[in-house]
Design a protein around this motif. Sequence first.
Motif, PDB file in Angstrom:
ATOM      1  N   LYS A  34       0.837  -1.201   0.000  1.00  0.00           N
ATOM      2  CA  LYS A  34       0.000   0.000   0.000  1.00  0.00           C
ATOM      3  C   LYS A  34       0.875   1.256   0.000  1.00  0.00           C
ATOM      4  O   LYS A  34       0.578   2.219  -0.703  1.00  0.00           O
ATOM      5  CB  LYS A  34      -0.925  -0.004   1.220  1.00  0.00           C
ATOM      6  CG  LYS A  34      -1.939   1.098   1.207  1.00  0.00           C
ATOM      7  CD  LYS A  34      -2.940   0.933   2.343  1.00  0.00           C
ATOM      8  CE  LYS A  34      -3.988   2.017   2.272  1.00  0.00           C
ATOM      9  NZ  LYS A  34      -4.970   1.909   3.357  1.00  0.00           N
ATOM     10  N   ASN A  85       2.256   1.783  -3.485  1.00  0.00           N
ATOM     11  CA  ASN A  85       1.215   2.223  -4.400  1.00  0.00           C
ATOM     12  C   ASN A  85       0.755   3.654  -4.155  1.00  0.00           C
ATOM     13  O   ASN A  85       0.078   4.235  -4.997  1.00  0.00           O
ATOM     14  CB  ASN A  85       0.012   1.276  -4.341  1.00  0.00           C
ATOM     15  CG  ASN A  85       0.335  -0.089  -4.893  1.00  0.00           C
ATOM     16  OD1 ASN A  85       1.252  -0.257  -5.696  1.00  0.00           O
ATOM     17  ND2 ASN A  85      -0.403  -1.091  -4.458  1.00  0.00           N
ATOM     18  N   ASN A  98       7.089  -7.398  -4.170  1.00  0.00           N
ATOM     19  CA  ASN A  98       6.490  -6.319  -4.954  1.00  0.00           C
ATOM     20  C   ASN A  98       7.566  -5.586  -5.779  1.00  0.00           C
ATOM     21  O   ASN A  98       7.616  -4.359  -5.820  1.00  0.00           O
ATOM     22  CB  ASN A  98       5.725  -5.349  -4.047  1.00  0.00           C
ATOM     23  CG  ASN A  98       4.658  -4.587  -4.806  1.00  0.00           C
ATOM     24  OD1 ASN A  98       3.809  -5.184  -5.449  1.00  0.00           O
ATOM     25  ND2 ASN A  98       4.705  -3.275  -4.746  1.00  0.00           N
TER      26      ASN A  98
END
Length: 122
Positions: A17, A20, A44
Amino acid sequence: MKKIKILLFGASEAGVKAINNTSSKVEVIGFLDNNPQKWNTTFNHKNVYSLNDLNKLDYDFIVITSMYVSQIYEQLSNLKIDPEKILTGIDEKPNEEPFPWDAVFFIISGLIVLPVILTLIL
């Protein structure tokens, strides 16, 4: 313009999160994690490092993206990491309130003024 380099402590959903929601003014250089199974892997699309790698990394801030905020903060303090480089979003007693992830990520993504970030979290 120089990007602000951050390490995210906690290769987890909250870390995703954070990635992003960061602006183009922030460079996430990787994750720190206490789990040896995650070290020297990617999460990620970012490298995952152990605390032993910390002195080799060039970073401006460490953002704790884990529910173990007080324990991680203590670890980093024991390693003599400058407290101004550790972003938790909470004052002295990290586990007494829910962690305000959305506010921290909004601040990081907006990067209004760096001193404002430090004022809000210290």
